[in-house]
Scaffold this active site. Sequence first.
Site, short mmCIF file in Angstrom:
data_model
loop_
_atom_site.label_atom_id
_atom_site.label_comp_id
_atom_site.label_asym_id
_atom_site.label_seq_id
_atom_site.Cartn_x
_atom_site.Cartn_y
_atom_site.Cartn_z
N ASP A 141 0.91 -1.25 0.09
CA ASP A 141 -0.06 0.05 0.00
C ASP A 141 0.82 1.24 -0.03
O ASP A 141 1.52 1.61 1.10
CB ASP A 141 -1.00 -0.12 1.34
CG ASP A 141 -1.79 1.37 1.29
OD1 ASP A 141 -1.68 1.97 0.40
OD2 ASP A 141 -2.64 1.34 2.39
N LYS A 197 3.03 11.31 -3.33
CA LYS A 197 1.77 10.53 -4.03
C LYS A 197 1.15 11.56 -4.94
O LYS A 197 0.54 11.22 -5.96
CB LYS A 197 1.24 9.54 -3.27
CG LYS A 197 0.23 8.91 -4.00
CD LYS A 197 -0.69 8.09 -2.78
CE LYS A 197 -1.48 6.80 -3.63
NZ LYS A 197 -2.30 6.10 -2.60
N GLU A 216 -7.19 0.38 -4.52
CA GLU A 216 -7.48 0.34 -2.95
C GLU A 216 -8.75 -0.16 -2.54
O GLU A 216 -8.75 -0.88 -1.68
CB GLU A 216 -6.94 1.83 -2.40
CG GLU A 216 -5.47 2.06 -2.64
CD GLU A 216 -5.11 3.32 -2.55
OE1 GLU A 216 -5.88 4.33 -2.20
OE2 GLU A 216 -4.00 3.80 -2.64
N ASP A 242 -13.12 5.20 1.00
CA ASP A 242 -11.97 5.25 1.00
C ASP A 242 -11.40 6.85 1.19
O ASP A 242 -11.23 7.38 0.37
CB ASP A 242 -11.07 4.47 -0.06
CG ASP A 242 -9.46 4.38 0.29
OD1 ASP A 242 -9.09 4.99 1.36
OD2 ASP A 242 -8.78 3.55 -0.32
#
Lengths: 201, 624
Positions: free
Chosen positions: B25, B86, B185, B207
């Site tokens: 992850d 990210k 994800e 999420d």
Amino acid sequence: MSADAAKALTFEFLSSLSAGYMMDITQNYFEFLALPVTYQLDLQSLSERSRELQKTLHPDRFAHLSDRERRLSVQYTAYLNEAVSTLKSPLTRAQYLLKMEGIDTFSETQVQLEPMFLMQQMELREGLESVREASDPDAELMALQATVDGEMKGLRSQFDGFYQQSTPTSLDAAAVCVRKMQFIDKLGREIEALEDQLFDE
Amino acid sequence: MALLQIAEPGQSPEPHQRKLAVGIDLGTTNSLVASVRSGEAATLPDEGGSHLLPSVVRYTDQGVVVGQAALAQASVDPFNTIMSVKRLMGRGAVDLKGLQGEAVYRFADTDGGMPYLQTVAGDKSPVEISAEILKTLKARARASLEGELEGAVITVPAYFDDAQRQATKDAAQLAGIKVLRLLNEPTAAAVAYGLDQGAEGVIAVYDLGGGTFDISVLRLNKGVFEVLSTGGDSALGGDDFDLALAQWFLQQLGGAEVIAGESRYLTEKARWTKERLTENETVVVDLDHAGQKVSLEVTRELFDGLVEPLVNKTVRACRRALRDAGVSTDEVLEVVMVGGSTRMPVVRARVEQFFERQPHIDIDPDRVVAVGAAIQADVLAGNKPDSEMLLLDVLPLSLGLETMGGLAEKVIHRNTSIPVARAQEFTTYQDGQTAMMVHVVQGERELVDDCRSLAQFVLRGIPPMAAGAAKIRVAFQVDADGLLSVSAKELSTGIESEIQVKPSYGLADNEIAEMLKASYSCAEGDMAARNLREQQVEADRLLHSLEQAISADGTQLLSEEELVHLQEQMVVLFSLRNGTDSALIEQGVKVLAQVSDFFAARRMDLSIKNALKGHSIDEIEGDS
């Protein structure tokens, strides 16, 4: 693209994409999924068949194998996905059935429809445009959506009737139903787009 | 390797060997690595026992520091300490304007392409910085699993576009990790939950991570996880909640101008406050400002008010995702919460209110994604041949082409199941036109300028014809990772132009090769050795899979002649493989793959027949 103009939308899967391998693309989507050729398709069976084939063909089944197997499996799965999405939607399913009968409504750019129908379409469209100014836009949209759903349902059953008669005249009448469905479908998508915009404001 | 030994069907020619595969992850704030050991998926800790690796990379004169040690220096050394990288993945210099207030870094001047960050160790791209995080996780996995990794499943936000996915895959390549799959994800989270609880039906995964928000609607059925729709915002996350509070701090302090270090100081204080507000109704925060100490009282009510617009945005995305899936709220069986930001009470309350049911929070929201990825990695590595599990994803954002007047013509709509292949035909608009520009974009908006530019290429050599006479077919193919390749062909002449979409803001293949080279101390020797090993692995993989294929279906699908020919070619590759010339091996792999293509295709067709056994059309028609 700087250069472009007329373009023909083709929804069909192109054999060239399978790079000349041996995949049996002479089979139509119904045969490929082992389903009966009918407009009244059992969607439950469609998704079961699709799942069974996904379990065999999906690239993840080949993740630990060589590149070649993965590439091949991407092509097969893409074909499967195209078949499923075409048969799943009532509009494209109708278009696909007609195409099997030699009537191509996928790549038509101009169609002629009776004035009554076009008038009604214009009214619906005007209704859509005035939604923004309405005191309760959500309710207006819901009402329009209900009209669209009702129209679509009627056209579907008309199409099925003509399609089953399977004479040249009745197939032409079925094609007219499809063209009307395309109008209604487009309106449906515009309702969604407006809904999106209203959400975002 | 017993090359031509043909085992009995059903018998594995090799003793069972467990392959080491991990789930990673790669998060905005924290990253994790997990693996399946003795049937249990769990995240792997570092030597100090901590599972979360802060996604922070600090460049110093002496080398690179990743994780907690880097985070500790974030305020002191802001320009060399890169956080939340990210958010920069797959982005162009232009996009960074949208990240004002948090992008405190110094960007090197580039020609509008990918942004490079200036550090003491030179200019670094987001891909290189992410690769440092991945290398750290890889080393952790190696130490804890005691072996070489076969590959990894790396998770990405479902809403990541092609450029962001490609950048993630490039980072993995740079870190020397074979990507078994880029997994969304929310799907990973559903896997972790689904297997635990054996749920069947429609589930929604909400999420909210540090920097991204995703909502996915999935249907679970007999081990198949089918994504019905997905939506979200790849630039909305916990960081924005911190920022909203930090801005309020600044207002209370009199709105003084922010300097890099202070902005980070304030957002860190904001995060600290936010986290405490999860347990407490009121939090007092002490701030050092302009040499003075200021105490501010923050109530949960105040905080909830500040972040309301952000929460509303996520709820709108939920409504849209349900509509796209064709599902109503009462059809949703379960709601799963993922991501550290779902700890905020205001988020939980709004999600519960919208879906009219209590969301699941049983699995640690920080770890659930890595755990799900590990479960899939185990399956993909081939450790569970009998597993029924299959994850079917969709394209998160529509793909299209630029047409006249700067309009985007959609070729593949969002929420289409992938892999998918589709083509569209275009024609020239001027007499004698011999070249055509193909501009690939991604997004939902009508104007090209509002969509994301993925790639541009020129198809040349179109024979001069009257306007509208040439027929150019542009074909899109999206693989299971959501990555696009595009080719264009002029139909009357067959002139072809093919590109693997290298995003407008991405790295070219040679740039990656350069970086790989640079990352080895004595480049030449190591590169060659690595290259040879890679080619040998690919050759072994092909030989092994052919051997298995022959032993399973050889007698049924191959004539004696074909079998002999195939085996001869296998021997050829086998002897090349034991040599040291990597180029020859690569060539040999290509040749063998080509001569055995027909066999692979026949096997695929046979498996389709087998899968549909008992569903002959006659029988179905007979029933109805």
